[in-house]
Design an enzyme around this catalytic site. Structure first.
Site, PDB file in Angstrom:
ATOM      1  CG  HIS A 275      -2.902   3.377   2.185  1.00  0.00           C
ATOM      2  ND1 HIS A 275      -3.752   3.180   1.255  1.00  0.00           N
ATOM      3  CD2 HIS A 275      -3.188   2.422   3.102  1.00  0.00           C
ATOM      4  CE1 HIS A 275      -4.031   1.888   1.269  1.00  0.00           C
ATOM      5  NE2 HIS A 275      -3.921   1.257   2.517  1.00  0.00           N
TER       6      HIS A 275
ATOM      7  CB  CYS B 176      -1.069  -0.007   1.138  1.00  0.00           C
ATOM      8  SG  CYS B 176      -2.226  -1.528   1.296  1.00  0.00           S
TER       9      CYS B 176
ATOM     10  CG  ASN C 133      -6.888  -0.780   1.373  1.00  0.00           C
ATOM     11  OD1 ASN C 133      -6.039  -0.473   0.781  1.00  0.00           O
ATOM     12  ND2 ASN C 133      -6.256  -1.287   2.641  1.00  0.00           N
TER      13      ASN C 133
END
Length: 317
Positions: free
Chosen positions: A244, A114, A274
């Site tokens: 993020h 990520c 996500n």
């Protein structure tokens, strides 16, 4: 003359297929209220059977080229952040070059989970500053639905698919003026894909949620403080924090720990969950397209990921 990189254009792509919390509750022991309260997620976009990470990346880039005043032939570097590529080789970066007839480009895929987009941004920044590239294309893309166990309530509700890209241009004035990336020597077992993708068909993401949550809050807070201290960035000078998009509760805890106004944090996790390496460019594009991010704004991007990895960047837009 010093060379710097600035954001010239940004674009994104989300698959048409959408899966809401209510739809997940039909097959999982969960409810919309349970998911929304714990994660802030209401919806996620999921690939169709004929899509993959490469097709999403190409779609985001096509939109960028259609809208920006730059031709693919002007691109000197293509750097792609992804950890769910559907093919071992060629890289997604090379497939983008093939798709748009980009010749002689530095083409590279990066896997930092990520945090990958900020890692890719760091390399792209160096390509301009150290190698004299005029334009670099940076892509964050992930097909998380391909590695999620849709029978696992804890992880299935968290992830979606998407792609985002940013075009950096050489400039005489600073744009990306501070960037740091790194990793920790612990955490490899806490967030991972189990099994061997070369030997097994069912290799799924697994996560120790409480430990990952704690690391995320601590690391996002500490890397923000480290960057602002190292580069003498007043907190008051920051117009937007673009983290993020993992979990809204994480973002709220970070804002509280840093004593930041929660209204300066761009949040898109509600709409697409996500999306791993795609989440920051998706949030960045959202901010630009909706008139939140404007020329002259100061942005801070930050991420954490499996490994554990982390990255943070300060940008004058």
């Amino acid at each position: 003359m010093m060379k710097y990189s600035r954001i010239h254009a940004a674009s994104s792509y989300l698959p048409n297929r959408q899966v809401t919390n209510d739809m997940l509750s039909e097959t999982l022991d969960t409810t919309h209220e349970w998911i929304a309260k714990r994660t802030g997620i209401h919806n996620r976009h999921i690939l169709s059977d004929n899509e993959n990470a490469t097709t999403m990346a190409i779609a985001a880039c096509k939109k960028l080229f259609d809208e920006a005043d730059v031709l693919p032939s002007q691109i000197s570097s293509v750097i792609v952040a992804c950890n769910t590529s559907g093919s071992v080789m060629p890289s997604i970066a090379c497939q983008i070059c093939n798709s748009f007839s980009i010749d002689s480009a530095f083409a590279l895929d990066v896997n930092a989970a990520c945090s990958g987009f900020i890692y890719a941004l760091s390399i792209a920044n160096d390509r301009i500053r150290l190698h004299g590239d005029e334009f670099t294309l940076v892509v964050g893309v992930d097909a998380m639905s391909r590695i999620v166990n849709w029978k696992d309530r804890q992880s299935a509700v968290l992830f979606g698919d998407g792609a985002g890209c940013v075009l950096l241009k050489k400039s005489s004035t600073p744009g990306i003026f501070a960037i740091d990336c790194g990793s920790e020597s612990t955490g490899a077992s806490l967030l991972k894909v189990t099994g061997d993708v070369h030997l097994q068909n069912n290799c799924y993401l697994s996560m120790q949620g409480k430990e990952v949550f704690k690391f995320a809050v601590d690391k996002l807070s500490s890397c923000f403080n480290s960057l602002t201290s190292k580069y003498n960035i007043p907190k008051s000078s920051i117009d937007w924090l673009i983290p993020h998009q993992a979990n809204e509760r994480i973002l709220d805890q970070v804002a509280k720990k840093l004593a930041l106004d929660p209204n300066i944090i761009i949040k898109t996790v509600k709409n697409h969950a996500n999306t791993s390496a795609a989440s920051i460019p998706l949030a960045l594009t959202y901010g630009i397209d909706n008139g939140k991010i404007r020329p002259g704004n100061r942005l801070v991007l930050q991420a954490f990921g499996a490994g554990f990895t982390w990255g943070v960047a300060a940008i004058d837009y």
